[in-house]
Write a protein that holds these residues in place. Structure first.
Motif, PDB file in Angstrom:
ATOM      1  N   UNK A  11      24.418 -30.475  13.604  1.00  0.00           N
ATOM      2  CA  UNK A  11      23.199 -30.332  14.407  1.00  0.00           C
ATOM      3  C   UNK A  11      22.677 -28.902  14.338  1.00  0.00           C
ATOM      4  N   UNK A  12      23.581 -27.937  14.309  1.00  0.00           N
ATOM      5  CA  UNK A  12      23.179 -26.540  14.170  1.00  0.00           C
ATOM      6  C   UNK A  12      22.481 -26.327  12.831  1.00  0.00           C
ATOM      7  N   UNK A  13      23.026 -26.912  11.776  1.00  0.00           N
ATOM      8  CA  UNK A  13      22.413 -26.784  10.449  1.00  0.00           C
ATOM      9  C   UNK A  13      20.987 -27.320  10.461  1.00  0.00           C
ATOM     10  N   UNK A  14      20.804 -28.469  11.079  1.00  0.00           N
ATOM     11  CA  UNK A  14      19.449 -29.033  11.157  1.00  0.00           C
ATOM     12  C   UNK A  14      18.519 -28.088  11.923  1.00  0.00           C
ATOM     13  N   UNK A  15      18.974 -27.586  13.072  1.00  0.00           N
ATOM     14  CA  UNK A  15      18.126 -26.747  13.916  1.00  0.00           C
ATOM     15  C   UNK A  15      17.748 -25.445  13.223  1.00  0.00           C
ATOM     16  N   UNK A  16      18.676 -24.849  12.492  1.00  0.00           N
ATOM     17  CA  UNK A  16      18.392 -23.592  11.795  1.00  0.00           C
ATOM     18  C   UNK A  16      17.508 -23.832  10.579  1.00  0.00           C
ATOM     19  N   UNK A  17      17.873 -24.803   9.750  1.00  0.00           N
ATOM     20  CA  UNK A  17      17.127 -25.030   8.513  1.00  0.00           C
ATOM     21  C   UNK A  17      15.744 -25.612   8.753  1.00  0.00           C
ATOM     22  N   UNK A  18      15.581 -26.311   9.859  1.00  0.00           N
ATOM     23  CA  UNK A  18      14.254 -26.854  10.171  1.00  0.00           C
ATOM     24  C   UNK A  18      13.222 -25.745  10.300  1.00  0.00           C
ATOM     25  N   UNK A  19      13.654 -24.533  10.697  1.00  0.00           N
ATOM     26  CA  UNK A  19      12.718 -23.417  10.839  1.00  0.00           C
ATOM     27  C   UNK A  19      12.259 -22.875   9.484  1.00  0.00           C
ATOM     28  N   UNK A  20      12.972 -23.239   8.397  1.00  0.00           N
ATOM     29  CA  UNK A  20      12.672 -22.705   7.069  1.00  0.00           C
ATOM     30  C   UNK A  20      12.196 -23.759   6.075  1.00  0.00           C
ATOM     31  N   UNK A  21      12.379 -25.035   6.418  1.00  0.00           N
ATOM     32  CA  UNK A  21      11.999 -26.121   5.507  1.00  0.00           C
ATOM     33  C   UNK A  21      10.903 -26.939   6.172  1.00  0.00           C
ATOM     34  N   UNK A  22       9.688 -26.886   5.673  1.00  0.00           N
ATOM     35  CA  UNK A  22       8.574 -27.571   6.336  1.00  0.00           C
ATOM     36  C   UNK A  22       8.803 -29.080   6.428  1.00  0.00           C
ATOM     37  N   UNK A  23       8.597 -29.678   7.600  1.00  0.00           N
ATOM     38  CA  UNK A  23       8.815 -31.125   7.752  1.00  0.00           C
ATOM     39  C   UNK A  23       7.877 -31.980   6.917  1.00  0.00           C
TER      40      UNK A  23
END
Length: 506
Positions: free
Chosen positions: A65-77
């Protein structure tokens, strides 16, 4: 930019360290490797900032879940929707032998913590970065697409096995890989991890003469060749932006678990000591610090190939005359790719300065860091140089003092630096040492340090991963000799032929 604005900022585009003139999608950045102007991709604009309250929330999350939360800020949905990113991360992390993915432990009476990054399928930290990067590239090259992506990686030991394993486990026939390694400069275990996949139509493994850095210029040449880029070549070493982004997560996790182990509030900085090679890990740590993670001093520990130590201690970023062969061979690096990203952010994102410096680096093999700039670097970075004798002593002493805890030679380089800098004394600042690989991969180095009897005890004991048996033969390996321009041209021509005709048994 005010912190309140940065706290809500997400990265939507990427640019080169050498020019802001053009911006690129995340897909274009991660499926390329180098930027078109030979710089490295970085987020376009300011980095996101995690607020103190958000850090408190992140601290309570599982690794996935941490990986998703951090990477979501750098990978456009819009490029990778939430459901796809969750699926990619689950696929990447599910083969890990530890449910926590990264284990932060306190061996015996050691005041420092050890962050074990080696619980992935090839027993090294590269699994954390390459699995995510390769699966993101696979996302952008689906099996139904007519396009094919061929990853090219050079390895001094750990990158090749992790990249090959990630490509094969992706199950995507449109994702292929050519892995290059220098003859005699990786462990037999690492070599077998690659060549055992040689029968796969997705994989070719290439052996060559020279040092690890001797692969870099030819690979950069291939990535600027229009025929090869049209054929779908993609660099996957840590100059690929996917690598440091994926490795951000392990630093958030390490800081939070260190704070937990020491009963510290989330705002307490944790100093980090890292074995320094191509500086992908160091860049990830530095970027994490820039996004608000409470990282204190970042110490880079090198072996005899000490360009990073020379840079941070004296400002001398110059390629040495020859590669030194060491027992910590995975960090035998003469020119680390990611110093360009570190200098870019340390300069305040000064594209012109970075372009000038790296033009000089490519022409002369050297950058001399001015004193005022060096002073800024030294506010953040420390460094140490650890030769083989010191590494072996650190590995042996740590094993003796701390309940038989056995390090790989690269982790021992960091342990030696931590000890020399005072982190292993009571009352030292809170510190985490990044353990980058399992000792199971380095029989020769570990035996040299602790003796055959202790190696065999480890080999037959509960901490040796029983599934870590190597295997494989020389199928799929071809060689080239020498390092002169004529031979390099021949080598590049053969590699280009492989790319254009598709991978096949050599």
């Amino acid at each position: 930019m005010p912190d309140a604005t940065r706290s809500t900022l997400n990265v939507t585009r990427y640019m080169s360290t050498r020019s802001p003139a053009a911006t690129y999608s995340f897909k274009e950045a991660v499926t390329s490797g180098y930027a078109p102007d030979r710089g490295l991709f970085v987020p376009a604009g300011p980095l996101p900032l995690f607020s103190p309250s958000r850090l408190e929330e992140l601290r309570e999350m599982s690794f996935d879940d941490l990986a998703f939360a951090v990477l979501r800020r750098f990978i456009p949905p819009l490029e990778v929707p939430d459901s796809d990113l969750v699926s990619i991360l689950s696929k990447c992390y599910s083969p890990f032998s530890s449910a926590s993915r990264v284990e932060v432990v306190k061996p015996g009476s050691c005041p420092a913590l050890i962050s074990e990054l080696f619980h992935g399928p090839t027993y090294c930290f590269k699994d954390l970065g390459l699995s995510v990067t390769c699966n993101l590239i696979s996302h952008f090259t689906p099996p139904t697409s007519p396009a094919v992506k061929t990853l090219c990686v050079s390895t001094t030991g750990d990158t090749g096995p992790a990249a090959v394993a990630a490509v094969v486990s992706s199950g995507n026939p449109n994702l292929r890989i050519i892995a290059f390694y220098p003859r005699g400069q990786i462990s037999p275990f690492q070599r077998s991890q690659m060549v055992k996949y040689s029968s796969s139509p997705q994989v070719s493994v290439v052996e060559f003469d020279g040092g690890g850095d001797d692969m870099d210029a030819p690979l950069k040449g291939l990535q600027s060749d229009p025929e090869c880029t049209a054929a779908g070549i993609c660099g996957a070493n840590s100059y690929n932006i996917g690598r440091p982004l994926a490795q951000l997560v392990q630093f958030f996790w390490t800081v939070f678990r260190s704070q937990d182990a020491l009963s510290l509030p989330t705002s307490t900085p944790i100093d980090i000591v890292i074995p320094a090679g191509a500086l992908g890990n160091t860049t990830a740590c530095f970027l994490a610090k820039q996004t608000g993670l409470p990282v204190g001093k970042i110490t880079c520990s090198t072996n005899a190939n000490d360009i990073t130590h020379r840079c941070f201690s004296t400002g001398d970023f110059s390629k040495s005359a020859a590669m030194e062969m060491t027992l910590s061979d995975a960090i035998n690096i003469q020119v680390p790719y990611n110093m360009e990203r570190i200098l870019f952010y340390a300069s305040g994102m000064d594209h012109d300065l970075i372009r000038q410096w790296y033009a000089n680096m490519e022409e002369t093999g050297a950058i001399q860091i001015p004193p005022d700039f060096l002073a800024k670097l030294r506010e953040v970075f420390g460094s140490a140089r650890v030769d083989d004798d010191r590494m072996c002593r650190a590995l042996r002493d740590f094993h003796a003092k701390h309940d038989g805890y056995l390090c790989c030679p690269h982790t021992a380089v960091a342990v030696a630096a931590a000890e020399d800098l005072g982190y292993l004394r009571e009352g030292a600042p809170p510190c985490a040492i990044m353990a980058t690989a399992s000792p199971c991969k380095f029989e020769k180095a570990v035996t040299t340090a602790v003796g055959e009897e202790k190696w065999l005890a480890y080999r037959e004991g509960p901490k040796y991963p029983k599934e870590a048996e190597g295997g494989g033969d020389l199928a799929g390996v071809f060689e080239r000799g020498g390092d002169d321009k004529e031979t390099n041209a021949l080598w590049m021509a053969r590699t280009k032929k492989m790319l254009l005709e598709g991978l096949s048994e050599n």
